[in-house]
Design a protein around this motif. Structure first.
Motif, short mmCIF file in Angstrom:
data_model
loop_
_atom_site.label_atom_id
_atom_site.label_comp_id
_atom_site.label_asym_id
_atom_site.label_seq_id
_atom_site.Cartn_x
_atom_site.Cartn_y
_atom_site.Cartn_z
N GLU A 265 -6.38 28.52 -0.17
CA GLU A 265 -7.30 29.06 1.16
C GLU A 265 -8.42 28.31 1.57
O GLU A 265 -9.14 28.09 2.25
CB GLU A 265 -7.77 30.34 0.96
CG GLU A 265 -6.85 31.08 0.89
CD GLU A 265 -6.83 32.61 1.88
OE1 GLU A 265 -8.44 33.40 1.20
OE2 GLU A 265 -5.71 33.78 1.66
N SER A 266 -9.34 27.72 0.63
CA SER A 266 -10.77 27.99 0.78
C SER A 266 -10.15 25.86 0.29
O SER A 266 -11.38 24.86 1.16
CB SER A 266 -11.47 27.91 -0.70
OG SER A 266 -11.85 28.99 -0.55
N ARG A 267 -9.62 25.07 0.26
CA ARG A 267 -9.17 23.79 -0.54
C ARG A 267 -9.33 22.90 1.01
O ARG A 267 -10.39 22.25 0.81
CB ARG A 267 -8.00 23.42 -0.32
CG ARG A 267 -7.80 22.11 -0.88
CD ARG A 267 -6.43 21.77 -1.67
NE ARG A 267 -6.21 20.34 -1.83
CZ ARG A 267 -5.14 19.18 -1.30
NH1 ARG A 267 -4.90 20.04 0.13
NH2 ARG A 267 -5.43 18.50 -1.38
N ALA A 268 -9.14 24.01 1.75
CA ALA A 268 -9.24 22.90 4.04
C ALA A 268 -10.93 23.00 3.21
O ALA A 268 -11.05 22.08 5.25
CB ALA A 268 -8.14 23.31 4.48
N SER A 269 -11.77 23.64 3.30
CA SER A 269 -12.92 23.68 3.57
C SER A 269 -13.98 22.90 2.77
O SER A 269 -14.79 22.11 3.79
CB SER A 269 -13.51 25.00 3.53
OG SER A 269 -13.02 25.77 4.32
N VAL A 270 -13.11 22.31 1.94
CA VAL A 270 -14.36 21.05 1.33
C VAL A 270 -13.84 19.81 1.85
O VAL A 270 -12.81 19.48 2.22
CB VAL A 270 -13.68 21.69 -0.66
CG1 VAL A 270 -13.93 20.67 -1.19
CG2 VAL A 270 -13.63 22.91 -0.55
N VAL A 271 -14.60 18.88 1.37
CA VAL A 271 -14.78 17.37 1.96
C VAL A 271 -14.66 16.35 0.71
O VAL A 271 -15.58 16.37 0.30
CB VAL A 271 -15.31 17.40 2.82
CG1 VAL A 271 -14.81 18.46 3.95
CG2 VAL A 271 -16.87 17.31 2.75
N TYR A 272 -14.17 14.94 0.96
CA TYR A 272 -14.53 14.35 0.11
C TYR A 272 -15.97 13.06 0.63
O TYR A 272 -15.05 12.62 1.98
CB TYR A 272 -13.53 13.47 0.14
CG TYR A 272 -13.47 12.89 -1.42
CD1 TYR A 272 -14.71 12.13 -2.32
CD2 TYR A 272 -12.45 11.19 -1.38
CE1 TYR A 272 -14.27 11.57 -2.98
CE2 TYR A 272 -12.59 10.89 -2.58
CZ TYR A 272 -13.31 11.00 -3.51
OH TYR A 272 -13.66 9.40 -4.32
N ILE A 273 -16.50 12.89 0.15
CA ILE A 273 -17.53 12.04 0.84
C ILE A 273 -17.53 10.52 0.06
O ILE A 273 -18.10 10.65 -1.03
CB ILE A 273 -18.99 12.46 1.02
CG1 ILE A 273 -19.06 13.81 2.10
CG2 ILE A 273 -19.83 11.73 1.62
CD1 ILE A 273 -20.35 15.05 2.10
N THR A 274 -17.45 9.85 0.25
CA THR A 274 -17.95 7.91 0.23
C THR A 274 -18.67 7.07 0.95
O THR A 274 -18.97 7.63 2.48
CB THR A 274 -16.53 6.98 0.19
OG1 THR A 274 -16.06 7.11 1.56
CG2 THR A 274 -15.98 7.86 -0.19
#
Length: 383
Positions: free
Chosen positions: A72-81
């Motif tokens: 449920e939480s995965r989609a709210s987390v982002v990967y920043i480069t």
């Protein structure tokens, strides 16, 4: 008549016989080893017995809860480069050089993304990757280096990722379970678990800046790349931003720190609204080194007011700074506590004020010339 052999053959040497015997044994063993697989295959069954799968049974309730929380939480987390624009001194061409990676999380439906300031510090551009694989160029909205918080914005026109649910940190207890989701070492969307190890920790700021206070300490594995990712409670609510680790090796040593969500809730809305965080202030000047000298001379505790800004909230409340007289330097008011909470040094005073917002009224316990009193001051915007 038999004649003796003029060239008799010498008797075999016992050493040579032993050597020949050993050589023959070694040769036999080597042949046996060479043909051993064929011998085993000859005597083994022609068909290997099939293995059956052992039924696992239901997952434990705690496992199910953890899996559900991550999904449920995965989609709210982002990967920043991040990258930095560099100009070649010979060709004058400008090109983008990769700088680093980090984590972040979706704050609201408007496309705001929250991360650590140190994740984007010094970068010229940042790319935000969503859990579904979409990439977006991010715009910088605002930063608060004092809290190690930054807000970015991405233009998500459809299929907006969900915002992470927001919890509270004032009611956290040491020992309760926590979950960290991030991108350690570029290994995207990694889940680690642990507990709240301690509360109200402080870390020194970058380059001699103000300390970051009220941090949550956790033993959930936090590594480079986790910075900016969410720390969640067992209900999947945001309780902090993973920001730092203590590690001599640079990898997780079981001591991580997170900015509490109560601080995030106070800082992020200001960054979205104005692009910067305005710290509440009294309108006084203080200095930690001078303060320590005055405390050593007087044998007291607290924060000495060095100077009061004319027309400031402190000036209106009657606070006084250091005075220079023909007889020498007369110490100013010494702030002992704020709203009943001790202020042993300048960092602690700033932390007490930072817990409030501009316009709030605080009660200061001050002392001057051996006389104590209470002063009510309405906090004003700081510099």
């Amino acid at each position: 008549m038999a004649y003796p052999d003029p060239y008799p053959r010498p008797a075999p040497d016992p050493f040579i016989r032993r050597w020949l015997f050993i050589t023959a044994c070694i040769a036999a063993l080597m042949l046996l080893w060479q043909f051993l697989p064929a011998i085993e295959a000859w005597f083994s069954p022609r068909e290997a017995a099939e293995r059956t799968v052992t039924a696992r049974g239901d997952l434990a309730a705690e496992e199910k809860a953890t899996i559900e929380l991550f999904e449920e939480s995965r989609a709210s987390v982002v990967y920043i480069t991040t990258a930095q624009l560099v100009r070649d001194v010979w060709t004058r061409n400008v090109f983008s050089m990769p700088r680093g990676t980090g984590s972040g999380f979706v704050w609201d439906d408007a496309g705001h993304v929250v991360t650590n300031f140190h994740v984007i510090q010094g970068a010229s551009e940042a790319t935000v990757k969503l859990a579904d694989g979409r990439d977006y160029q991010a715009a910088l909205v605002g930063t608060s280096p004092a809290h190690d918080i930054a807000v970015l914005k991405i233009g998500v026109g459809f299929k907006r990722p969900p915002a992470v649910p927001v919890g509270t940190s004032a009611d956290l207890k040491v020992g309760q379970k926590v979950f960290a989701i991030g991108n350690p070492f570029g290994l995207d969307w990694t889940l680690t678990t642990g507990i709240v190890s301690a509360l109200d920790r402080s870390l020194p700021g970058e380059a001699g800046g103000p300390a970051i206070d009220h941090l949550i300490q956790t033993d959930a594995a936090i590594n480079p790349g986790n910075s900016g990712g969410p720390l969640l409670d067992s209900a999947g609510r945001l309780i902090g931003i993973n920001t730092a680790i203590y590690s001599p090796s640079g990898a997780s040593a079981g001591i991580g720190f997170a900015v509490p969500v109560d601080t995030v809730m106070r800082v992020v809305p200001q960054l979205i609204k104005t692009g910067k965080y305005i710290r509440p202030a009294l309108g006084i000047e203080v200095d930690e080194q001078l303060n320590q000298r005055l405390l050593a001379l007087t044998g007291s505790k607290g924060v000495f007011v060095l100077r009061v800004t004319p027309g400031s909230a402190a000036h209106k409340a009657g606070l006084a700074g250091v005075e220079v007289t023909p007889q020498g330097i007369v110490p100013g008011d010494r702030i002992i506590d704020v709203d009943g909470k001790a202020t042993d040094d300048v960092a602690k005073l700033l932390a007490r004020l930072d817990d409030r917002k501009v316009g709030d009224v605080v009660v200061l316990s001050v002392e001057r010339a051996g006389k104590s009193r209470e002063v009510r001051v309405e906090l004003q915007p700081g510099n």
